[in-house]
Design an enzyme around this catalytic site. Structure first.
Site: not given
Ligand SMILES: NC(=O)c1ccc[n+]([C@@H]2O[C@H](COP(=O)([O-])OP(=O)(O)OC[C@H]3O[C@@H](n4cnc5c(N)ncnc54)[C@H](O)[C@@H]3O)[C@@H](O)[C@H]2O)c1
Length: 316
Positions: A51, A75, A77, A118, A143, A172, A214, A273
């Site tokens: 981790d 990696a 979240q 992102s 995020y 995406n 998207r 959102g």
């Protein structure tokens, strides 16, 4: 090259690992298997079950002893709603976990750090479509804040420690191995529902009855750019998408036709959102790296459908 892919058991990371190995690189994978799967990891990659936030000591020891030239970091979240509910956990994994990697990287001679950012979430509800890398990000979730913060840290580690980096801001991403988790990955969510004969929800806006738009990019195209930036695009940020806007309902229809599985969808008003439109201008990736997407949405969705059908799940 000797490469560490962090998050290499996940959806995108595992395709990157496959392509690196197919191109003769030596690959190690770090993953805590929180969303990734051991079965995704290429048999020739060396796996370390760690981790990045909690196992700092073991991580540093690995980076010190293996002397990687490149760290490729996938990696995270990755859930926007989860980041809104618990910004601390988001920051622990996405910011602190990544800083653990960066500190070890500069201490132990890593040459370059490739970072999955992102494009969609940094675009926020921006008025300029398609959005380019130089447009000011609109950060509407923890995020997005953590991704953008890391981009700034990467510049700091380059300026002060000479660690080269490339930031890849994905649109995406869809394709084989994507796991439906109820919150993101509309293609895998729709596919799972089709397989179970369940209707899917499409969230609409008053002036956009087919749902949000998207920019959908096939995962193998994303893996391909990760190969190119091993020795190109140093200290730059690239949007990685198609520049094409597709509505949620169009994706639903292509999947429905491809599967020949007709289940009516349910239309509901947009959730809090939900962004209306996302599309990325990817000219910079073409100019600098010669990268441009080659797989159309139809082709990519068909390949994704075949991969699901190969797993012998049948449409009910
Ligand atoms: N899928 C998309 O459309 C998309 C779009 C933009 C950016 N991204 C970014 O690309 C990256 C990969 O996304 P993905 O869709 O493949 O997600 P994924 O969940 O399939 O992959 C993430 C991997 O990281 C691992 N991981 C999570 N927390 C960890 C931790 N603390 N320590 C070690 N490993 C950990 C997971 O087990 C998983 O294997 C993420 O950084 C995500 O934010 C994805």
């Amino acid at each position: 090259m000797k490469i560490l892919v962090v998050g290499g058991a996940g959806f995108i990371g595992s395709h990157v690992v496959d392509l690196y190995i197919d191109n003769g690189h030596e690959v190690h994978v770090v993953d805590d298997l929180s969303t990734g799967k051991k079965g995704n990891i290429h048999p020739r990659a060396k796996f370390h079950h760690l981790d990045i936030y909690n196992d700092q000591e073991a991580l540093t020891h690995l980076i010190q002893s293996e002397k990687f030239e490149i760290i490729n970091h996938h990696a995270a979240q990755k859930s926007v709603p989860a980041s809104m509910e618990n910004p601390i956990i988001d920051a622990q994994i996405n910011i602190m976990g990544t800083l653990n990697l960066l500190e070890s990287a500069v201490e132990h001679g890593v040459k370059k750090f490739i970072f999955a950012s992102s494009g969609g979430t940094l675009a926020g509800d921006i008025s300029k479509i398609p959005t380019s890398e130089v447009d000011t990000p609109v950060l509407v979730s923890p995020y997005a804040i953590s991704k953008y913060t890391l981009e700034k840290y990467l510049d700091f580690y380059y300026q002060h420690h000479g660690l080269n980096y490339t930031v890849l801001r994905y649109a995406n991403v869809y394709g084989p191995r994507q796991v439906p988790d109820g919150e993101c990955g509309v293609v895998s969510i729709f596919l799972e529902n089709f397989m179970q004969g369940k209707p899917s929800k499409i969230y609409t806006f008053p002036h956009m009855p087919s749902g949000a738009t998207r920019d959908y990019i096939f995962v193998k195209e994303v893996a391909r750019v990760n190969l190119l930036v091993l020795d190109d695009g140093d200290n730059q940020v690239f949007n990685i998408g198609t520049g094409v806007e597709t509505s949620t309902e169009s994706v639903y229809q292509i999947l429905q036709d491809g599967l020949k599985c007709y289940v009516p969808c349910i239309k509901e008003p947009k959730r809090k959102g939900d962004l209306e439109r996302v599309s990325l201008n990817c000219d910079q990736a073409f100019k600098q790296l010669g990268w441009r997407y080659q797989t159309s949405l139809q082709q990519g969705l068909m390949e994704t459908i075949y991969s699901v059908l190969e797993r012998k799940i049948e449409c009910k």
